[in-house]
Design a protein around this motif. Structure first.
Motif, PDB file in Angstrom:
ATOM      1  N   ARG A  81       0.837  -1.212   0.000  1.00  0.00           N
ATOM      2  CA  ARG A  81       0.000   0.000   0.000  1.00  0.00           C
ATOM      3  C   ARG A  81       0.866   1.254   0.000  1.00  0.00           C
ATOM      4  NH1 ARG A  81      -1.488   3.835   3.074  1.00  0.00           N
ATOM      5  NH2 ARG A  81      -0.294   3.085   4.868  1.00  0.00           N
ATOM      6  N   VAL A  82       1.908   1.248   0.850  1.00  0.00           N
ATOM      7  CA  VAL A  82       2.826   2.388   0.914  1.00  0.00           C
ATOM      8  C   VAL A  82       3.555   2.552  -0.413  1.00  0.00           C
ATOM      9  CG1 VAL A  82       4.919   3.276   2.016  1.00  0.00           C
ATOM     10  CG2 VAL A  82       3.133   2.214   3.411  1.00  0.00           C
ATOM     11  N   ARG A  83       4.035   1.445  -0.957  1.00  0.00           N
ATOM     12  CA  ARG A  83       4.793   1.487  -2.215  1.00  0.00           C
ATOM     13  C   ARG A  83       3.954   2.055  -3.357  1.00  0.00           C
ATOM     14  NH1 ARG A  83       6.692  -1.534  -6.693  1.00  0.00           N
ATOM     15  NH2 ARG A  83       4.867  -2.879  -6.619  1.00  0.00           N
ATOM     16  N   GLY A 113       4.676   7.563 -17.101  1.00  0.00           N
ATOM     17  CA  GLY A 113       5.830   6.827 -16.597  1.00  0.00           C
ATOM     18  C   GLY A 113       6.986   7.707 -16.191  1.00  0.00           C
ATOM     19  N   GLN A 114       6.890   9.000 -16.487  1.00  0.00           N
ATOM     20  CA  GLN A 114       7.959   9.930 -16.132  1.00  0.00           C
ATOM     21  C   GLN A 114       7.996  10.188 -14.627  1.00  0.00           C
ATOM     22  OE1 GLN A 114      10.240  11.926 -18.236  1.00  0.00           O
ATOM     23  NE2 GLN A 114       9.792  10.195 -19.556  1.00  0.00           N
ATOM     24  N   LEU A 115       9.201  10.286 -14.094  1.00  0.00           N
ATOM     25  CA  LEU A 115       9.380  10.634 -12.681  1.00  0.00           C
ATOM     26  C   LEU A 115       9.228  12.145 -12.535  1.00  0.00           C
ATOM     27  CD1 LEU A 115      10.214   9.836  -9.782  1.00  0.00           C
ATOM     28  CD2 LEU A 115      12.601  10.090 -10.489  1.00  0.00           C
ATOM     29  N   ILE A 149       4.573   5.503  -5.578  1.00  0.00           N
ATOM     30  CA  ILE A 149       4.685   5.408  -7.040  1.00  0.00           C
ATOM     31  C   ILE A 149       3.643   6.291  -7.714  1.00  0.00           C
ATOM     32  CG2 ILE A 149       4.377   3.839  -9.001  1.00  0.00           C
ATOM     33  CD1 ILE A 149       5.622   1.636  -7.210  1.00  0.00           C
ATOM     34  N   LYS A 150       2.421   6.270  -7.199  1.00  0.00           N
ATOM     35  CA  LYS A 150       1.345   7.084  -7.779  1.00  0.00           C
ATOM     36  C   LYS A 150       1.647   8.571  -7.653  1.00  0.00           C
ATOM     37  CE  LYS A 150      -3.639   7.920  -7.427  1.00  0.00           C
ATOM     38  NZ  LYS A 150      -4.893   7.546  -6.722  1.00  0.00           N
ATOM     39  N   ASN A 151       2.235   8.976  -6.529  1.00  0.00           N
ATOM     40  CA  ASN A 151       2.502  10.390  -6.288  1.00  0.00           C
ATOM     41  C   ASN A 151       3.694  10.921  -7.075  1.00  0.00           C
ATOM     42  OD1 ASN A 151       0.374  10.733  -4.486  1.00  0.00           O
ATOM     43  ND2 ASN A 151       1.605  10.177  -2.708  1.00  0.00           N
ATOM     44  N   PHE A 152       4.685  10.076  -7.320  1.00  0.00           N
ATOM     45  CA  PHE A 152       5.920  10.564  -7.936  1.00  0.00           C
ATOM     46  C   PHE A 152       6.075  10.236  -9.424  1.00  0.00           C
ATOM     47  CE2 PHE A 152       7.051  11.117  -3.527  1.00  0.00           C
ATOM     48  CZ  PHE A 152       7.865  12.241  -3.555  1.00  0.00           C
ATOM     49  N   LYS A 200      12.507   7.927  -1.673  1.00  0.00           N
ATOM     50  CA  LYS A 200      13.525   7.840  -2.721  1.00  0.00           C
ATOM     51  C   LYS A 200      13.864   6.383  -3.018  1.00  0.00           C
ATOM     52  CE  LYS A 200      17.125  10.536  -2.395  1.00  0.00           C
ATOM     53  NZ  LYS A 200      18.455  11.024  -1.950  1.00  0.00           N
ATOM     54  N   LEU A 201      14.013   5.575  -1.963  1.00  0.00           N
ATOM     55  CA  LEU A 201      14.345   4.164  -2.158  1.00  0.00           C
ATOM     56  C   LEU A 201      13.230   3.415  -2.878  1.00  0.00           C
ATOM     57  CD1 LEU A 201      16.060   3.254   1.254  1.00  0.00           C
ATOM     58  CD2 LEU A 201      17.157   3.757  -0.945  1.00  0.00           C
ATOM     59  N   ILE A 202      11.986   3.766  -2.573  1.00  0.00           N
ATOM     60  CA  ILE A 202      10.856   3.141  -3.265  1.00  0.00           C
ATOM     61  C   ILE A 202      10.900   3.483  -4.742  1.00  0.00           C
ATOM     62  CG2 ILE A 202       8.335   3.161  -3.517  1.00  0.00           C
ATOM     63  CD1 ILE A 202       8.157   3.503  -0.458  1.00  0.00           C
TER      64      ILE A 202
END
Length: 201
Positions: free
Chosen positions: A107-109, A121-123, A113-116, A133-135
């Motif tokens: 859920r956290v991951r 697909g662009q960061l 991912i959804k927010n960043f 950052k690690l995620i």
């Protein structure tokens, strides 16, 4: 292959001089000349051993004019030790405990991912918080092929597909043990060696 890489990581510690060097740095940052005097070796010997420790991410270096200062990378000293333990102890009890946590971790991951990452697909930006950052880095390297060797140009092009600051992200891949570099060739480390965001608050 995973075992070989974990062994290679720990070979950095398999030398009495390097252990003594790390013990000295546990008291704080020191330059090469001071380390040489305290260890009773030549500055060239310190440089040699420091290079081995730096390759394993066990120490940090910074340059001030013509002087190089060394300091411990506490996180990776502990992380490297844990990687070996995790590789050895794979009991059913541990696996069961991991399964219980998987739902919350996922859920956290997914939230990060959804927010960043944009829908394309662009960061959007490199997270400042280490856990996020690690995620993000983990998500990106999961798109690389396991066992494949990448040239620096190939890895740069891969990163550009996510974000233009390829130099920073490439460095983060190495710093956080997602990848290792040898002779300008990059390859994924086994997941046991990756920096673990799950252990951070």
């Amino acid at each position: 292959m995973q075992l070989d890489k974990v062994v290679s990581y720990h070979k950095a510690l398999a030398d009495p001089t390097r252990i003594r060097l790390l013990i000295l740095l546990a008291d704080g940052e020191l330059n090469g000349q001071v380390l040489a005097e305290k260890l009773g070796v030549t500055p060239a010997t310190v440089t040699h051993h420091a290079a081995k420790l730096r390759e394993a991410s066990l120490i940090n270096e910074r340059r001030e004019k013509n002087t190089i200062y060394f300091s411990l990378n506490d996180y990776f000293i502990k992380n490297g030790s844990n990687a070996a333990a995790n590789l050895i102890y794979r009991t059913s009890q541990q696996k069961g405990g991991e399964e219980q946590m998987n739902e919350e971790f996922e859920r956290v991951r997914q939230s990060v991912i959804k927010n960043f990452f944009a829908a394309t697909g662009q960061l959007k930006s490199i997270p400042a918080q280490l856990k996020k950052k690690l995620i993000v880095l983990e998500y990106m390297v999961s798109k690389l092929e396991k066992g494949r060797k990448y040239t620096e140009k190939e890895l740069t092009e891969f990163i550009k597909g996510f974000h233009p600051d390829f130099a920073t992200i490439r460095r983060e891949f190495i710093m956080h043990q997602f990848m290792f570099r040898e002779n300008e060739i990059y390859e994924l480390n086994p997941p046991e060696m990756w920096a673990k965001w799950e252990t951070l608050s």
